[in-house]
Design a protein around this motif. Structure first.
Motif, short mmCIF file in Angstrom:
data_model
loop_
_atom_site.label_atom_id
_atom_site.label_comp_id
_atom_site.label_asym_id
_atom_site.label_seq_id
_atom_site.Cartn_x
_atom_site.Cartn_y
_atom_site.Cartn_z
N THR A 33 23.46 38.40 52.40
CA THR A 33 24.61 37.53 51.95
C THR A 33 25.29 37.02 52.89
O THR A 33 25.20 37.35 54.21
N GLY A 34 26.05 35.81 52.93
CA GLY A 34 26.75 35.23 54.01
C GLY A 34 27.34 34.14 53.54
O GLY A 34 27.49 33.64 52.34
N LEU A 35 27.50 32.79 54.42
CA LEU A 35 28.19 31.73 54.17
C LEU A 35 27.22 30.38 54.28
O LEU A 35 26.22 30.46 55.32
N LEU A 36 27.05 29.65 53.43
CA LEU A 36 26.24 28.51 53.24
C LEU A 36 26.74 27.35 54.26
O LEU A 36 28.05 27.06 54.54
N ALA A 85 35.37 34.37 47.57
CA ALA A 85 34.86 34.44 46.33
C ALA A 85 33.54 35.41 46.16
O ALA A 85 33.04 35.56 47.33
N PRO A 86 33.09 36.16 45.19
CA PRO A 86 32.05 36.88 45.09
C PRO A 86 31.05 35.88 45.48
O PRO A 86 30.86 34.89 45.36
N VAL A 97 27.26 33.23 49.34
CA VAL A 97 26.26 33.06 48.77
C VAL A 97 25.21 34.29 49.11
O VAL A 97 25.37 35.17 50.00
N SER A 98 24.27 34.59 48.22
CA SER A 98 23.40 35.58 48.47
C SER A 98 21.72 34.96 48.24
O SER A 98 21.61 34.04 47.55
#
Length: 286
Positions: free
Chosen positions: A154-157, A63-64, A87-88
């Motif tokens: 930006t990356g993954l939580l 997802a964006p 997330v960002s």
């Protein structure tokens, strides 16, 4: 003749009873079959849950990127609802507070570089900037890869990893870390107002000779179907064995009873069942 019939009946009854297992063993077998079937059904349900989880994670990852949860929502962040969200976040790195956690990646053994990021509102988010090999553990070997100004990550939580890694506990007092325990790292580095999760930075967040980002491994073993078939097969084999055991006594073909009994030769009630020229006489019962 009545005695012969009684003896024959008793023999058949003894043979039938001998083929049947004890009652306690039968109950135990039936209980085991029910348990094995229940385990198989449970694995089918687990498989459905795992497939749904994989689908949710795939949707989150691709997802964006969305802003990280606000501080008001931090207490409700969970693995089920937020793990691997794309997330960002923006802010400034506190490079002097970085922490190295041991890691083994496709690049080999080394360390994750965990650096606090201070946001404009004063809150902090721990960012896993990526991987460095053992020979670049010292921060002085990668100064050019440490951005000093405002950055957008930006990356993954990811949810916190408390207590340590497999069979190895974190030792904060000796600066040895085997998992990314956000609360323990924040305490060891004297950090306040830290998010209860961390961010795995993607490859686009890498700069210069900084850590290699984008190495997050997303893998969910899904062997539940194999487990379910194993449990069902065991239940089927046990049920088959129980059926065969009972069948030996319940469905065995019994010999038809004959009204004629063999007597010793010369007896008053001798019965000869032979036929032919040498057949003896047939005596009528008296």
């Amino acid at each position: 003749m009545n005695e012969t019939r009684t003896v024959t009946s008793e023999a058949n009854g003894t043979r039938s009873n001998a083929a049947r297992p004890p009652l306690w063993l039968t109950i135990l077998s039936l209980t085991a079959i029910a348990l094995l079937i229940a385990l198989g059904v449970w694995q089918i349900e687990r498989r459905a849950w795992k497939l749904a989880l994989i689908d949710r994670v795939e949707q989150r990852v691709h997802a964006p990127a969305q802003p990280i949860p606000s501080p008001a929502a931090w207490p409700t962040v969970s693995a089920a609802n937020d793990e691997y969200r794309h997330v960002s976040v923006s802010g400034r790195f506190l490079h002097d507070r970085e922490t190295l956690a041991q890691a083994v990646t496709e690049e080999g053994p080394g360390y994750w570089v965990l650096t606090p990021l201070r946001r404009d509102d004063g809150t902090l988010v721990l960012v896993n900037r990526g991987f460095v090999p053992s020979d670049r553990r010292d921060a002085s070997t990668r100064w050019d890869g440490n951005p000093q100004g405002q950055v957008e990550i930006t990356g993954l939580l990811r949810v916190t990893e408390p207590k340590g890694g497999f069979l190895r506990n974190n030792v904060p007092e000796h600066n040895r870390w085997y998992s990314r325990d956000v609360a323990a790292i924040a305490t060891a580095r004297g950090l306040d107002h830290v998010a209860p999760f961390f961010i795995d930075a993607d490859a686009r967040s890498q700069s210069g000779s900084g850590p290699i980002g984008g190495l997050t491994v997303i893998s969910f073993p899904n062997n539940h179907l194999i487990y379910a078939l194993t449990w069902f097969a065991l239940a089927f084999m046990l049920a088959g064995r129980l059926f065969v055991t009972f069948g030996g006594g319940l469905f065995r073909r019994k010999e038809p009873w004959s009204g004629f009994a063999h007597e010793a030769a010369g007896g008053l009630d001798a019965v000869a069942r032979r036929t032919g020229s040498d057949a003896g006489t047939i005596g009528e019962p008296t």
